[in-house]
Design a protein around this motif. Structure first.
Motif, mmCIF file in Angstrom:
data_model
loop_
_atom_site.group_PDB
_atom_site.id
_atom_site.type_symbol
_atom_site.label_atom_id
_atom_site.label_comp_id
_atom_site.label_asym_id
_atom_site.label_seq_id
_atom_site.Cartn_x
_atom_site.Cartn_y
_atom_site.Cartn_z
ATOM 1 N N PHE A 1 4.733 10.562 -2.153
ATOM 2 C CA PHE A 1 4.360 11.262 -2.992
ATOM 3 C C PHE A 1 2.893 10.654 -3.042
ATOM 4 C CE2 PHE A 1 2.675 11.211 -7.845
ATOM 5 C CZ PHE A 1 2.642 12.489 -7.557
ATOM 6 N N GLN A 2 1.683 11.482 -2.717
ATOM 7 C CA GLN A 2 0.073 10.933 -2.483
ATOM 8 C C GLN A 2 0.515 9.708 -1.366
ATOM 9 O OE1 GLN A 2 -2.111 11.050 -6.260
ATOM 10 N NE2 GLN A 2 -1.129 11.529 -7.163
ATOM 11 N N GLY A 3 0.883 9.756 -0.340
ATOM 12 C CA GLY A 3 0.776 8.828 0.841
ATOM 13 C C GLY A 3 1.967 7.331 0.164
ATOM 14 N N ARG A 4 2.818 7.393 -0.245
ATOM 15 C CA ARG A 4 3.241 6.830 -1.480
ATOM 16 C C ARG A 4 4.401 6.671 -0.993
ATOM 17 N NH1 ARG A 4 -1.991 6.219 -2.635
ATOM 18 N NH2 ARG A 4 -2.177 4.205 -3.567
ATOM 19 N N TYR A 5 6.034 6.038 -0.702
ATOM 20 C CA TYR A 5 7.132 5.969 -1.450
ATOM 21 C C TYR A 5 7.278 5.748 -2.663
ATOM 22 C CZ TYR A 5 7.901 6.059 4.137
ATOM 23 O OH TYR A 5 7.175 6.448 5.352
ATOM 24 N N LEU A 6 8.183 6.765 -2.992
ATOM 25 C CA LEU A 6 8.909 6.434 -4.531
ATOM 26 C C LEU A 6 10.581 7.132 -3.826
ATOM 27 C CD1 LEU A 6 6.908 8.513 -6.404
ATOM 28 C CD2 LEU A 6 7.143 6.298 -6.015
ATOM 29 N N GLN B 1 1.007 -1.354 -0.200
ATOM 30 C CA GLN B 1 -0.017 0.013 -0.317
ATOM 31 C C GLN B 1 0.853 1.496 0.147
ATOM 32 O OE1 GLN B 1 -2.440 -0.584 3.717
ATOM 33 N NE2 GLN B 1 -2.854 -2.185 3.007
ATOM 34 N N GLN B 2 1.886 1.621 1.000
ATOM 35 C CA GLN B 2 2.940 2.510 1.232
ATOM 36 C C GLN B 2 4.056 2.681 0.147
ATOM 37 O OE1 GLN B 2 2.963 4.907 3.826
ATOM 38 N NE2 GLN B 2 1.209 4.007 4.192
ATOM 39 N N ASN B 3 4.429 1.714 -0.993
ATOM 40 C CA ASN B 3 5.028 1.825 -2.238
ATOM 41 C C ASN B 3 4.895 1.579 -3.364
ATOM 42 O OD1 ASN B 3 8.486 1.286 -0.452
ATOM 43 N ND2 ASN B 3 6.426 0.305 0.463
#
Length: 348
Positions: free
Chosen positions: A206-211, A46-48
Motif C-alpha cells: 500500500f503506497q509502496g509499503r508493506y501492511l 522505510q518499507q513497513n
C-alpha cells in the motif's frame, strides 16, 4: 490467561509460509535484502507500516480481539484513523463501554466521548500497524547482527540486537530483540521484543509499503491479541472540514502514543533498585507498566500490567519519580498514556 513466551531465539513461524503479496495499489518493486543488519532495518523502516511525509492521505479500520488459551474472545475493540498530515488526523476508539473520537489539528488535540486516554491495547494496535520497525536513529545506539535461519521450507533473515541501548535497564545482557524477514524481501514477518512476539500474515503493498491484514501479538502474562486490518484505502479528497472537531469537543487531557516515542525523552528520576531478595534468588524479568505522563512531563497513574511481583513494586516506585520532556501537539504540551518496560537482568 497469562502466557509465558519462549526464548526470543525460538520464533513462532507458523505464518511464515511462502505466499504472494498482492499490490492493492501500484508501487515500485521493493529492493532485495541488504547484508548489513543496520541497513536491513533502515530499509525495513522505510518499507513497513504507515509513516512518512510522502504518504498520501489514508483511512484504516482495524479490529482487535483478546483471546484466551481456549481460543475464546475475552474482549474486543476497534480502532479507526483518518490521516492527512502530522497535525491533520482523527482517530475513533471503541471498546466495551469506552468510546472516544480524537481530532488533531494545527490548533491542538480535541476529544469527544470518554475524558480518559484509551488503554494499552489500542497502543499495541497503533504501534503494530503504523510503526512496527524502530526509527533508524535508535538503531545506531545498538549493535546488530545478521542471523539467517531455515524453518521448514522457509528461509528467513533476522537482524538481532546484541547491545542494550541506554534504557532504564539493570545489569548487562543481550536484549534478544529480533526482526525477521522472508522471501528475500524487506517485509517484516516476525519480530520479538523482550516480552512480546508479533507475527504478521496476509500482507499487501500500500503506497509502496508493506501492511499486514492479520497480526498476532503474544505478551508474557497477557492474553493473545489478534488484529484484523479490515479496511485500508487512500482518501481521494481531503478538506479541512473533514478533520474539524465535532461540536462539543474539548481539549484532550491525554492522548495515546507508542512507548517508543518516549524512549529518549526522560529528563530526570530515580533508577529502579534491584530488590535484594530478587538478587538473592537470581530472579530476572521484565515489568511492563502503563502510565500517564502529564503535560508538564511528570508521571502519574503508574500500575503494573505484567512482571514478577517481587520486581513490580521497585519498578512502580522508581517510574513514579520520573519526569519527561513534555509531549507536544501543534506546539501545545499535552498529557499522554503509554507503556514503559523495566528490564531486570543480572550480569553474569
Amino acid at each position: 490467561m497469562k502466557r509465558t513466551l519462549a526464548p526470543a531465539a525460538v520464533l513462532c513461524l507458523a505464518s511464515l509460509l511462502p505466499r504472494s503479496i498482492p499490490a492493492q495499489q501500484t508501487a515500485s518493486t521493493p529492493p532485495s535484502l541488504p547484508k548489513d543488519p543496520v541497513a536491513l532495518l533502515q530499509l525495513a523502516w522505510q518499507q513497513n507500516g504507515l509513516h512518512g511525509a510522502d504518504l498520501q492521505p489514508w483511512h484504516v479500520h482495524a479490529t482487535w480481539t483478546d483471546v484466551d488459551d481456549k481460543g475464546q474472545a475475552t474482549s474486543t475493540g476497534t480502532w479507526e484513523e483518518w490521516w492527512a498530515g502530522e497535525n491533520k488526523y482523527k482517530i475513533r476508539y471503541i471498546s466495551g463501554s469506552f468510546q472516544q473520537s480524537l481530532f488533531v489539528t494545527d490548533h491542538g488535540a480535541f476529544a469527544t466521548g470518554s475524558a480518559d486516554a484509551p488503554n494499552w491495547e489500542f497502543e499495541l494496535i497503533q504501534d503494530a500497524v503504523i510503526s512496527p520497525v524502530p526509527d533508524p536513529q535508535r538503531l545506531l545506539k545498538s549493535s546488530w547482527h545478521e542471523n539467517r535461519q531455515k524453518r521448514g521450507v522457509v528461509e528467513i533473515t533476522c537482524a538481532r540486537q546484541f547491545a542494550l541501548p541506554p534504557l532504564p535497564s539493570l545489569g548487562a545482557s543481550d536484549s534478544g530483540d529480533q526482526y525477521c524477514f522472508a522471501d528475500e524481501l524487506p517485509v517484516l514477518r516476525v519480530y520479538v521484543r523482550d516480552d512480546e512476539e508479533i507475527s504478521t500474515d496476509s500482507l499487501i503493498r500500500f503506497q509502496g509499503r508493506y501492511l499486514a491484514r492479520k497480526i498476532r501479538i503474544l505478551q508474557a502474562g497477557l492474553p493473545e491479541t489478534d488484529i484484523a486490518l479490515d479496511e485500508i484505502e487512500r482518501m481521494p479528497s481531503v478538506a479541512d472540514a473533514d478533520f474539524a472537531p465535532s461540536p462539543g469537543a474539548m481539549p484532550a487531557t491525554a492522548v495515546l502514543i507508542p512507548r517508543s516515542a518516549f524512549v529518549d525523552k526522560r529528563a530526570s528520576g530515580k533508577q529502579p533498585e534491584y530488590p535484594d531478595e530478587a538478587k538473592a534468588r537470581r530472579m530476572s524479568g521484565i515489568v511492563l507498566l502503563e502510565v500517564t505522563i502529564r503535560a508538564d512531563g511528570s508521571v502519574t497513574d503508574v500500575h503494573a500490567l505484567t512482571g514478577p511481583p517481587l520486581l513490580q513494586q521497585s519498578a512502580v516506585k522508581a517510574v513514579s519519580t520520573w519526569r519527561y520532556q513534555p509531549y507536544q501537539i501543534a506546539g501545545t504540551p499535552v498529557g499522554v498514556r503509554t507503556r514503559i518496560r523495566i528490564i531486570y537482568r543480572l550480569s553474569g
